[in-house]
Design an enzyme around this catalytic site. Structure first.
Site, PDB file in Angstrom:
ATOM      1  N   LYS A 240       0.836  -1.197   0.000  1.00 38.40           N
ATOM      2  CA  LYS A 240       0.000   0.000   0.000  1.00 38.40           C
ATOM      3  C   LYS A 240       0.874   1.252   0.000  1.00 38.40           C
ATOM      4  O   LYS A 240       1.957   1.255   0.605  1.00 38.40           O
ATOM      5  CB  LYS A 240      -0.875   0.039   1.268  1.00 38.40           C
ATOM      6  N   ARG A 314     -10.368 -11.502   2.710  1.00 41.11           N
ATOM      7  CA  ARG A 314     -11.301 -12.557   2.264  1.00 41.11           C
ATOM      8  C   ARG A 314     -10.640 -13.927   2.311  1.00 41.11           C
ATOM      9  O   ARG A 314     -11.324 -14.942   2.421  1.00 41.11           O
ATOM     10  CB  ARG A 314     -11.804 -12.224   0.862  1.00 41.11           C
TER      11      ARG A 314
END
Length: 459
Positions: A240, A314
């Protein structure tokens, strides 16, 4: 900290809640000394306005809280929290102006206004105290407030002090407080226990990944809560940028929220068989970090192509959801700070949720409105299933194209659970201070779920 109502010693200061809609009548009903004082001080009942009325000895005879108009109140919630912060210290009791659900919300707002995250600084002065209003379930409201405080504390704590170890410690404290059992699978033990995705996501960190499994209750419907516990998310090899990494201590907000909800359920002794599953990891970068285009095999046997290591939440949830399903629960609820797409869709104030049950969706919507915990239903849109099927593997963890990101993430999770299922894609953060909600970590959706559970589970 413990949030609690004051004990009524018989000398609590009366507080009159006055709306602009019926200002004249409300002022006419005030004690004699209060009416001219309110007029002379320009009290209009505006939302958030607070005024104390002096007595003959220089003390406080009573206090007035502006409640605005119905239209203005609809633009927010927990308005009496602003009054609690504005009034001088003392013990107050609500003497008029609220009833029913509005009175319950006001009482909760007052308690939550007393929350402050002061682990790293000198505690702020205590706010004005409130005697529990008559006609409300004061014990229930205090339980909810303190569970929310737990959630906020967990999210607000920086990753330096809230890694997988510390999240496990918090879960163990909660379990101990309520005589629940805990089982934790840690580090390389995740491999023979068949939690491959949890291990893969967390193995690059110096802080071992783990699956936390809490059980409580032996009678009633089976309810399983699954919370994403990514204690810090660098994005992995798909690193990120700094602007996106700044709030990643909150990436365990799903875990914090289900632990707060579990505290509510256990403290209120709901007749359920509760299970809480938290995959706790740190998504870091090192030589053994998982890579883009790796293909992983999940606990359920499905293969997953990794097209972005920053879509790791997820993955860890997939193994936990598969485990939850093996117990054949009556309802599985997952909560996760899963996608930026959800924030784009509904902003920071709404909790987007997914369910295939129209009945459950309606129950949750009604409960959310009743307890001022706003939610919004999102669709498990079957035509988008093809977007998460890459061809080379069963599933794609990060479909290209940038569209419907929250929906495709929810569809991905749905592949791992067959039981009745509800998923929340929450934000877990209050971006700017509002009444009873200081800037920082926040619980989302938990109070709505708590209110809806008796109907959803036929308790």
């Amino acid at each position: 900290m413990t949030l609690a109502f004051a004990v009524d010693a018989g000398a609590a200061i009366p507080l009159y809640v006055i709306s602009e809609d019926d200002l004249d009548q409300a002022l006419a009903d005030l004690p004699d000394q209060a009416r001219p004082w309110a007029k002379s001080q320009g009290f209009t009942g505006a939302l958030g306005q607070a005024l104390t009325v002096p007595d003959a000895n220089g003390g406080i005879a009573c206090a007035l809280a502006g409640y605005g108009t119905a239209k203005k109140r609809a633009r927010g919630r927990f308005h009496l929290g602003q009054t609690a912060k504005a009034l001088p210290q003392g013990v107050y009791r609500i003497a008029g102006g609220l009833e029913g659900r509005a009175l319950e919300e006001a009482a909760l707002a007052w308690l939550l206004a007393g929350y402050a995250f002061d682990r790293y600084r000198k505690p702020a002065p205590a706010i004005a105290a409130l005697v529990a209003p008559e006609g409300i379930d004061a014990d229930r409201i205090a339980i909810i407030a303190n569970a929310e405080a737990l959630t906020r504390d967990l999210i607000n704590t920086p990753a330096s002090d809230m890694g997988p170890d510390e999240l496990e410690e918090a879960a163990r404290r909660l379990a101990s407080d309520h005589d629940a059992s805990v089982n934790v699978t840690t580090g390389d033990d995740l491999i023979p226990a068949n939690f491959p995705l949890i291990h893969t996501v967390g193995r690059a960190s110096t802080r071992a990944p783990r699956l936390i499994d809490i059980r409580w209750g032996d009678k009633g419907p089976k309810l399983t809560l699954v919370g994403k516990g990514v204690c810090f998310d660098t994005g992995g090899l798909n690193l990120k940028p700094g602007s996106s990494m700044g709030l990643m201590k909150k990436d365990m907000g799903g875990a914090a929220t289900v632990l707060g909800l579990a505290q509510m359920i256990m403290a209120l002794h709901l007749p359920v068989q509760l299970r809480v599953l938290v995959p706790a990891v740190e998504n870091s970068v090192s030589g053994n970090a998982f890579r883009p285009q790796d293909i992983l095999t999940a606990r359920k046997g499905l293969t997953v192509e990794i097209n972005n290591t920053d879509a790791e939440g997820r993955l860890v949830l997939a193994d936990a959801l598969t485990l939850s399903d093996e117990d054949e629960p009556d309802l599985v609820i997952s909560m996760a700070t899963l996608t930026g797409a959800a924030r784009v869709a509904v902003g920071s104030d709404l909790s987007p949720f997914y369910t295939e049950s129209d009945a459950h969706a309606q129950m949750l919507a009604e409960a959310a409105a009743a307890v001022a915990d706003p939610v919004w239903r999102m669709p498990f849109h079957d035509p988008y299933e093809a977007m998460i099927e890459p061809g080379i593997a069963d599933l794609d963890n990060a479909p290209s194209g940038g569209m419907a990101g929250s929906i495709t993430a929810a569809l991905f999770l749905r592949r791992f659970v067959e039981s009745p299922y509800m998923h929340f894609d929450i934000y877990g953060w209050q971006p700017s201070s509002a009444p009873s909600r200081p800037k920082g970590g926040i619980g989302m959706g938990a109070r709505a779920v708590l209110e809806a559970l008796p109907r959803m589970l036929n308790l």
